[in-house]
Write an enzyme that holds these catalytic residues in place. Structure first.
Site, short mmCIF file in Angstrom:
data_model
loop_
_atom_site.label_atom_id
_atom_site.label_comp_id
_atom_site.label_asym_id
_atom_site.label_seq_id
_atom_site.Cartn_x
_atom_site.Cartn_y
_atom_site.Cartn_z
N GLY A 1 0.86 -1.19 0.00
CA GLY A 1 0.00 0.00 0.00
C GLY A 1 0.88 1.23 0.00
O GLY A 1 1.43 1.63 -1.03
N GLY B 1 -0.71 14.99 -9.87
CA GLY B 1 -1.93 15.55 -10.46
C GLY B 1 -3.17 14.99 -9.79
O GLY B 1 -4.12 15.72 -9.48
N GLU C 1 -4.72 7.46 -2.83
CA GLU C 1 -3.70 8.31 -3.47
C GLU C 1 -2.73 8.87 -2.43
O GLU C 1 -2.27 10.00 -2.52
CB GLU C 1 -4.36 9.39 -4.34
CG GLU C 1 -5.16 8.72 -5.45
CD GLU C 1 -5.56 9.60 -6.59
OE1 GLU C 1 -4.88 10.62 -6.82
OE2 GLU C 1 -6.53 9.25 -7.27
N GLY C 2 -2.42 8.02 -1.46
CA GLY C 2 -1.52 8.41 -0.38
C GLY C 2 -2.32 8.81 0.85
O GLY C 2 -3.15 9.71 0.78
C1 LIG Z 1 -11.75 2.93 -2.36
C2 LIG Z 1 -10.31 2.80 -2.69
C3 LIG Z 1 -9.86 3.09 -3.96
C4 LIG Z 1 -8.53 2.95 -4.28
N1 LIG Z 1 -8.12 3.17 -5.57
C5 LIG Z 1 -6.85 2.82 -5.93
C6 LIG Z 1 -6.45 2.87 -7.29
O1 LIG Z 1 -7.23 3.23 -8.18
N2 LIG Z 1 -5.20 2.47 -7.61
C7 LIG Z 1 -4.30 2.05 -6.66
O2 LIG Z 1 -3.20 1.72 -7.02
N3 LIG Z 1 -4.65 2.04 -5.35
C8 LIG Z 1 -5.90 2.40 -4.97
N4 LIG Z 1 -6.27 2.34 -3.65
C9 LIG Z 1 -5.30 1.95 -2.66
C10 LIG Z 1 -4.87 3.08 -1.74
O3 LIG Z 1 -4.10 4.00 -2.43
C11 LIG Z 1 -4.21 2.45 -0.54
O4 LIG Z 1 -5.22 1.88 0.23
C12 LIG Z 1 -3.41 3.43 0.26
O5 LIG Z 1 -2.28 3.85 -0.46
C13 LIG Z 1 -2.98 2.86 1.60
O6 LIG Z 1 -2.44 1.58 1.48
P1 LIG Z 1 -2.96 0.40 2.43
O7 LIG Z 1 -4.42 0.38 2.34
O8 LIG Z 1 -2.25 -0.81 2.07
O9 LIG Z 1 -2.56 0.86 3.88
P2 LIG Z 1 -1.15 0.68 4.60
O10 LIG Z 1 -0.08 1.19 3.74
O11 LIG Z 1 -1.05 -0.70 5.10
O12 LIG Z 1 -1.32 1.67 5.80
C14 LIG Z 1 -2.05 1.38 6.99
C15 LIG Z 1 -1.85 2.54 7.95
O13 LIG Z 1 -0.48 2.68 8.28
C16 LIG Z 1 -0.01 3.95 7.95
N5 LIG Z 1 1.37 3.87 7.51
C17 LIG Z 1 1.90 3.05 6.59
N6 LIG Z 1 3.20 3.28 6.45
C18 LIG Z 1 3.53 4.25 7.30
C19 LIG Z 1 4.73 4.94 7.63
N7 LIG Z 1 5.89 4.66 7.01
N8 LIG Z 1 4.68 5.91 8.54
C20 LIG Z 1 3.51 6.19 9.16
N9 LIG Z 1 2.35 5.61 8.91
C21 LIG Z 1 2.36 4.64 7.98
C22 LIG Z 1 -0.92 4.45 6.86
O14 LIG Z 1 -0.94 5.86 6.75
C23 LIG Z 1 -2.25 3.89 7.34
O15 LIG Z 1 -2.79 4.72 8.33
C24 LIG Z 1 -7.61 2.53 -3.30
C25 LIG Z 1 -8.06 2.25 -2.01
C26 LIG Z 1 -9.40 2.37 -1.71
C27 LIG Z 1 -9.84 2.00 -0.34
#
Ligand SMILES: Cc1cc2nc3c(=O)[nH]c(=O)nc-3n(C[C@H](O)[C@H](O)[C@H](O)COP(=O)(O)OP(=O)(O)OC[C@H]3O[C@@H](n4cnc5c(N)ncnc54)[C@H](O)[C@@H]3O)c2cc1C
Lengths: 255, 379
Positions: free
Chosen positions: B131, B241, B363-364
């Protein structure tokens, strides 16, 4: 190729008018729009253009800010515009507007077949500009039109009148004032809006016109309307209806 | 300094607002309830040329600047955050990345049909184990003759079930680290590609989110976007963007929350007068209006920088961070202002609150935004 002219007015969008604390009207944060019925006139001009290969021209008289309205009209499918602008043109009355339009159409637009106006403007709704313009140009005026088509050398219009629907023909050129039922104005796409500014617009200033006529209408004051309820309730039996009528009489609503 | 929009931008905002009141607002609650992708609405959006706003006309778009596209995302989101987001991902990320990095042939074959609105685009980076940590991606692509063969699973892909073109990130040389990932344009009909599980979500329900599965998926080597190894920087450029788009989505949500809160607090009578007369309510609305303005200016400024071809990564992250947290904070307040009615289906603020939450995640995440911003300002 027939030529169709649509006249429009750039008016205050009433949704933005607020009521001041003492019943005055607050125009401090208003936005503007093409008058509602005038949008129908523009749409109809564009429909005639699309149906018969006509050229569609828009004409407006207004403040310099109405330049945005000219772009708005052009984005709706109008081919070219005549924009008669002066900072003093915000408060013209209908007779003055009609005279200016007459002058410009007569002197600048060599040939035209149909002039379309909204039945009335969104702000004053005096229903004067269309009929006056037709009279001054010496052409027929057909009002309250809800359906329109062009045939050879004549137009066929459906008028909505109290008694029903009247279908009439008129020789061209003629002026038509339209009702909102005549069409549903299109919503311009992004590209239409971006291309609008590239279409030809002839700008005409006050000095290009003969001296302005005196206004026939004077605005003394403007105030917002108010609705007051007297919170009386009436039933539906004979006695109650009599009481209802009596109450209206007493208030002078009916004689 | 000039805070004025062009006449065209003002007219476009009016037009999109009219479009939304006519076509989006009436179906927004239903498509949320049923998690339905409104194909009929996207047909209308494509007929009106709203699908490729920032793409040049020679590639099927409207040829407007990025700021104009942001205004449209904002107004769409004001009626339906899912619709605003779908357009933002499609045009603001997928179309824009092919425009920036694609070959002439790729622009003709993939960008043009998307910008014309013939089908949607999707961006597939996230994986079950990757993620925030994009380096943990495991999907890989191997060159085999004139094809790349892709294997792996993507998750949470927005427009996954509905798109026709996918931008897929995969390792071509894992040992090269940040310079080892590449981006592929995968058409829906590519052999070995299929759409996996669809997700059921708290909010943003009419936007379709799914897994994507690549099993010996073959694409021509002409479908490599940019150079081999340039995937991550391109993804970051796409996000930059995209984040402005998310900020605009939040501005639309906030505007709707404010509109609803003003209307309801003036209508709802308790203790003999409208609840808006209580300072407790009035101040919530004051804070909401203030944060709305701040979020709006951050978003417009980032878009303006992008249009001026100036650096805007930090500003895009700031706009997304601020606008998404403001949207979450104030949609909770908007529900509070509506009392019990705000907690029930049928109140728009209930949907706004559920839709707002995702903006702090995708998107982050907000945490990732703070990493980007602090990384820049502490440098
Ligand atoms: C409805 C929806 C649509 C989406 N659309 C897309 C898409 O079109 N394309 C795509 O590629 N992705 C998409 N995503 C994925 C989305 O971008 C990710 O869910 C997001 O980047 C977070 O990743 P994760 O869910 O694995 O959370 P994780 O990365 O596992 O994070 C879990 C928690 O830990 C925190 N965390 C993680 N690392 C750190 C760190 N180093 N320091 C501090 N805190 C940290 C995070 O901020 C979060 O609070 C989508 C997600 C959803 C739910």
């Amino acid at each position: 190729m027939p030529t169709v002219i649509a006249c429009f007015k750039w008016v205050i969008d009433e949704a933005y008018i607020r009521r001041g604390p003492s019943g005055d009207l607050d125009f401090s944060s208003v936005d503007y729009k093409i008058g509602e019925y005038d949008r129908n006139a523009i749409e109809e001009a564009v429909r005639l253009k699309e149906a018969s290969g006509a050229k569609a021209i828009a004409v407006t008289v207004g403040m310099p800010e109405a330049a945005k309205g000219v772009k708005d009209a052009l984005s709706r499918g109008i081919d070219e515009a005549y924009f008669i602008a002066d900072s003093s043109f915000g408060n013209l009355d209908s007779s003055q507007t009609a005279l200016i339009l007459t002058e410009v159409i007569r002197s600048r637009i060599e040939h035209y077949d149909v002039i379309l106006c909204g039945e009335g403007s969104s702000d004053l709704y005096a229903q004067q500009v269309g009929p006056r313009l037709a009279e001054q140009l010496g052409i027929p005026c057909i009002s309250f039109v809800q359906k329109l088509s062009l045939a050879k050398d004549q137009l066929v219009a459906e008028r909505r009148v109290d008694e029903g629907i009247e279908v009439i023909t008129a020789p061209l050129p003629a002026l038509v004032t339209v009702l909102p039922d005549i069409n549903v104005p299109r919503i311009p796409g992004v590209k239409d809006t971006l291309m609008a500014g590239k279409k030809p617009t002839a700008k005409i200033i006050k000095d290009d016109l003969p001296p302005l006529s005196e206004p026939l209408v004077r605005t003394i004051s403007l105030t917002s309307s108010r609705m007051e309820r007297s919170c009386e309730r009436f039933g539906t039996d004979a006695a109650e209806i009599a009481r209802f009528v009596g109450s209206l009489r007493k208030k002078g609503v009916i004689g | 300094m000039d805070f004025k929009f062009t006449e065209e931008q003002e007219l476009i905002r009016k037009n999109v607002r009219e479009f939304c009141l006519k076509n989006v607002e009436p179906i927004a609650a239903e498509i949320d309830e049923n998690s339905r992708h409104p194909a009929e609405l996207f047909q209308k959006l494509s007929d009106g040329g709203w699908m490729g706003i920032p793409i040049p006309q020679e590639y099927g778009g409207a040829g407007a600047d990025f700021l104009t596209s942001i205004i449209v995302v904002e107004e769409l989101s004001r009626s339906c955050a899912s619709t605003g987001f779908t357009i933002s991902t499609h045009a603001g990320i997928v179309c824009t990345m092919i425009l920036l990095f694609g070959t002439e042939e790729q622009k003709k074959n993939y960008l043009t049909p998307m910008a014309e609105g013939r089908h949607l685009g999707a961006f597939a980076l996230t994986e079950p184990g990757a993620g925030t940590d994009v380096m943990a991606v495991t999907t890989a692509a191997v060159l085999d003759g004139s094809d790349y063969v892709i294997n792996g699973t993507k998750t949470f892909t927005s427009n996954g079930p509905t798109a026709g073109t996918y931008l897929v990130f995969a390792w071509t040389d894992k040992s090269a680290g940040r310079k080892g990932m590449s981006t592929f344009i995968v058409p829906r009909e590519a052999p070995g590609f299929r759409v996996g599980e669809h997700f059921k979500k708290m909010g943003l329900r009419s936007s379709q989110t799914s897994e994507l599965i690549f099993k010996d998926c073959r694409v021509s080597k002409n479908n490599l976007l940019g150079k081999e190894g340039a995937g991550l920087p391109m993804a970051m450029a796409g996000f930059d963007g995209g984040r402005i788009g998310i900020a605009a989505q939040c501005v639309g949500i906030l505007q709707a929350a404010l509109d609803e809160s003003i209307r309801y607090s003036k209508e709802r009578i308790q203790f003999g007068s409208p609840i808006a007369r209580n300072q407790a309510i009035a101040w919530m609305i004051a804070d909401m209006a203030t944060d709305l303005s701040a979020a709006r200016f951050l978003a417009y400024h980032a878009a303006w920088l992008k249009d001026q071809k100036l650096p805007f990564s930090k500003e895009a992250a700031m706009a997304k961070l601020y606008a998404s947290e403001a949207a979450m904070r104030h949609t909770v307040k908007a529900v509070q202002i509506h009392g019990g009615y705000g907690y029930c289906k049928g109140a728009k603020v209930e949907r706004l609150m559920r839709d707002a939450k995702i903006t702090e995640i995708y998107e982050g995440t907000s945490e990732a935004m703070r990493m980007v911003i602090s990384g820049t300002v502490l440098r």
